[in-house]
Enzyme design. Structure first.
Site: not given
Length: 305
Positions: A11, A38, A61, A63, A102-103, A126, A130, A151
């Site tokens: 994205q 990667l 990444a 994901t 990421t959160d 995950y 990260k 998000w």
């Protein structure tokens, strides 16, 4: 200014290419598999060297949050080792790296928005991969911006907005969890922020505020509230609509645990780069209208936001 962004289908990579379209002050080159993979660290440097970047954006990444529980080695190979190799390549080329995180590096137990200095405690593979990637990037290239986002949604790839529109076209009611909170974030806004930050790095050779930043949409909601707004907007545009039924996380079993609170404070990024994301509802209208109406018609639509 020439940016090389890892990944082609993601994205953020797609949004960066879109954001740079028609501009004469920036060029975005998306570098992805098989040229840059990667999971194959030996491909990274040559691919980025060929792109001749002024700044590298590390957006590729692994994901698949639930699948990562069964593919730990692959998740770490891509998100940790691979990310470190991208940052190392940027350092060898003498350029900064902007890395997306990421959160999910947090466990979601804090009451309120997380700041960059809060302790990390990922709940699953995950998030752990990260976090390891953040550490690898910081160790490999001192000129790094690590941007934690959350998000993410856009017209590109797979994401929550597109899933809600697809399900609404197939059924009358959709069950969505109501006890996980966070900041919906348009990948187009992330791309805008990256271009803004990259311009500052390019123009300020003495920039010293490298490090970790949070970058999310303004305002927060829960998943069911986000879903309702998506589908209310879609209905107003003549697109698919379905009722949303609130459920608890325990009613939606998943292999990987999710943080109940993913709220991130963006005060640090706003202060350093004088940029704040739009309110999430405004960006949601933009993306939903893009998906429901298409590019040709969405510019003529005015909705209450």
């Amino acid at each position: 200014m020439r940016l090389a962004v890892t990944g082609r289908e993601g994205q953020v990579a797609a949004s960066l290419v879109e954001a740079a379209r028609g501009r004469d002050d920036v060029e975005v080159v998306a570098v992805g598999r098989p040229v840059l993979d990667l999971a194959r660290p030996d491909t990274v440097f040559a691919a980025l060297e060929a792109a001749r970047p002024d700044i590298v954006v590390s957006a590729a990444a692994y994901t698949a949050v639930d699948q990562a529980e069964d593919e730990k080695d692959l998740a770490f190979a891509v998100n940790a080792t691979g990310a470190g190799k991208v940052a190392e390549a940027a350092a060898k080329l003498g350029v900064p790296v902007i890395h997306l995180s990421t959160d999910y590096v947090f466990d979601g137990t804090k009451d309120g928005a997380y700041v960059e200095t809060d302790p990390t405690a990922p709940l699953g593979v995950y998030g752990a991969s990260k976090l390891a990637g953040e550490e690898a990037v910081a160790a490999a290239n001192p000129r790094h911006l690590i941007l934690r986002t959350a998000w993410a949604y856009s017209p590109f790839g797979r994401n929550f907005v597109k899933t809600m529109l697809r399900l609404a076209a197939e059924r009358d009611e959709i069950a969505v969890v109501a006890d996980q909170w966070g900041n919906p974030t348009s990948a187009l806004d992330i791309a805008d922020a990256i271009l803004h930050a990259a311009a500052k790095l390019a123009n300020d050779k003495n920039f010293a505020a490298f490090g970790v930043y949070h970058l999310v949409g303004s305002g927060d909601t829960n998943w069911s509230g986000f879903a309702r707004y998506i589908l209310d907007t879609s209905r107003e545009l003549g697109g698919p609509y379905a009722r949303i039924r609130d459920i608890a996380t325990v009613d939606y079993p998943a292999k990987a645990r999710r943080p109940a609170n993913s709220r991130l404070s963006t005060v640090k990024f706003a202060s350093a780069f004088e940029w704040t994301a739009p309110q999430w509802r405004r960006s949601t209208v933009e993306i939903v209208s893009y998906l429901v109406l298409g590019e040709a018609r969405r510019a003529n639509i005015q909705l209450d936001q």
